[in-house]
Design a protein around this motif. Structure first.
Motif, short mmCIF file in Angstrom:
data_model
loop_
_atom_site.label_atom_id
_atom_site.label_comp_id
_atom_site.label_asym_id
_atom_site.label_seq_id
_atom_site.Cartn_x
_atom_site.Cartn_y
_atom_site.Cartn_z
N ARG A 43 0.84 -1.21 0.00
CA ARG A 43 0.00 0.00 0.00
C ARG A 43 0.87 1.25 0.00
NH1 ARG A 43 -4.63 2.50 0.36
NH2 ARG A 43 -5.13 4.00 2.00
N SER A 44 1.96 1.23 0.78
CA SER A 44 2.82 2.40 0.83
C SER A 44 3.45 2.68 -0.54
CB SER A 44 3.91 2.24 1.91
OG SER A 44 4.75 1.15 1.63
N ARG A 45 3.81 1.63 -1.25
CA ARG A 45 4.42 1.79 -2.58
C ARG A 45 3.40 2.37 -3.56
NH1 ARG A 45 9.28 -0.03 -5.27
NH2 ARG A 45 8.94 0.37 -7.47
N LEU A 46 2.18 1.84 -3.54
CA LEU A 46 1.14 2.34 -4.45
C LEU A 46 0.83 3.80 -4.18
CD1 LEU A 46 -1.23 -0.76 -4.47
CD2 LEU A 46 0.39 -0.06 -6.25
N LEU A 47 0.71 4.17 -2.90
CA LEU A 47 0.44 5.57 -2.55
C LEU A 47 1.62 6.46 -2.91
CD1 LEU A 47 -1.35 5.11 0.90
CD2 LEU A 47 -2.40 5.78 -1.27
N ALA A 48 2.83 5.97 -2.72
CA ALA A 48 4.02 6.74 -3.06
C ALA A 48 4.11 6.96 -4.57
CB ALA A 48 5.28 6.04 -2.54
N GLU A 89 -2.42 11.34 3.09
CA GLU A 89 -2.82 9.93 3.07
C GLU A 89 -1.59 9.04 3.15
OE1 GLU A 89 -5.47 6.87 0.32
OE2 GLU A 89 -4.88 8.80 -0.52
N LEU A 90 -0.54 9.42 2.44
CA LEU A 90 0.68 8.63 2.39
C LEU A 90 1.34 8.51 3.76
CD1 LEU A 90 2.92 7.18 0.74
CD2 LEU A 90 3.90 9.44 0.31
N VAL A 91 1.44 9.60 4.51
CA VAL A 91 2.16 9.56 5.78
C VAL A 91 1.39 8.82 6.88
CG1 VAL A 91 3.51 11.63 5.29
CG2 VAL A 91 1.37 11.84 6.57
N LYS A 92 0.16 8.49 6.64
CA LYS A 92 -0.62 7.72 7.62
C LYS A 92 -0.33 6.22 7.53
CE LYS A 92 -4.48 10.96 7.71
NZ LYS A 92 -5.87 11.17 7.34
N VAL A 93 0.36 5.80 6.48
CA VAL A 93 0.59 4.38 6.20
C VAL A 93 2.01 3.99 6.62
CG1 VAL A 93 0.74 2.68 4.33
CG2 VAL A 93 -1.01 4.45 4.27
N PRO A 94 2.18 2.86 7.31
CA PRO A 94 3.54 2.41 7.61
C PRO A 94 4.33 2.16 6.33
CG PRO A 94 1.95 1.16 8.89
CD PRO A 94 1.17 1.97 7.89
N LEU A 95 5.61 2.50 6.35
CA LEU A 95 6.47 2.28 5.19
C LEU A 95 6.50 0.80 4.83
CD1 LEU A 95 8.57 3.31 3.13
CD2 LEU A 95 10.30 3.04 4.90
N LYS A 96 6.72 -0.03 5.84
CA LYS A 96 6.73 -1.48 5.65
C LYS A 96 5.74 -2.09 6.64
CE LYS A 96 11.41 -1.36 4.04
NZ LYS A 96 12.81 -1.60 4.32
N GLU A 97 4.87 -2.94 6.15
CA GLU A 97 3.80 -3.48 6.97
C GLU A 97 4.31 -4.21 8.21
OE1 GLU A 97 1.38 -5.69 4.24
OE2 GLU A 97 0.97 -3.90 3.06
N GLN A 98 5.47 -4.83 8.12
CA GLN A 98 6.00 -5.56 9.26
C GLN A 98 6.63 -4.64 10.31
OE1 GLN A 98 7.05 -5.77 6.12
NE2 GLN A 98 9.27 -5.93 5.98
N ASP A 99 6.80 -3.34 10.00
CA ASP A 99 7.37 -2.38 10.96
C ASP A 99 6.51 -1.12 10.98
OD1 ASP A 99 8.88 -0.84 12.64
OD2 ASP A 99 10.53 -0.54 11.24
#
Length: 119
Positions: A43-48, A89-99
């Motif tokens: 999700r972070s990649r798509l938003l970025a 919207e982008l900054v609300k999402v973790p960069l990597k889902e596992q962290d």
């Protein structure tokens, strides 16, 4: 003059409720993120990627607007507001889902250079 100005600023800041800083409300963002830092398909990649595409559009529209096409300013300003919303919207999402401790950050680069040929 500057002394009076400083006094005025103090009065404006000291009126009303105190401003409380809550460090728990601050998200950790990466320094100078690159699209290659974002996991492919996340999700972070798509938003970025969306943010990058719109950023390039804003830059292009600004260039047009200030290169003899002032009629483009309305669309440019609209795109700038949309860029702000996409960034929020982008900054609300973790960069990597596992962290979840580090959130995605806005990047300002050409996303097309990260796409494989033919995609």
């Amino acid at each position: 003059r500057s002394r009076k100005h400083a006094h005025t600023v103090f009065l404006v800041c000291s009126v009303g409720h105190p401003i409380v800083f809550d460090p728990n409300g601050v998200w950790s963002l990466p320094d100078n993120p690159s699209l290659s830092d974002y996991p492919v398909g996340s999700r972070s990649r798509l938003l970025a990627e969306d943010f990058c595409q719109l950023y390039l559009k804003v830059v292009h529209q600004l260039q047009l607007t200030f290169s003899g096409h002032p009629d483009k300013i309305d669309g440019t300003v609209s795109a700038m507001f949309l860029l702000r919303l996409k960034g929020e919207e982008l900054v609300k999402v973790p960069l990597k889902e596992q962290d979840p401790s580090v959130h995605a950050g806005p990047l300002f680069e050409n996303p097309l250079r990260f796409r494989p040929a033919g995609s």
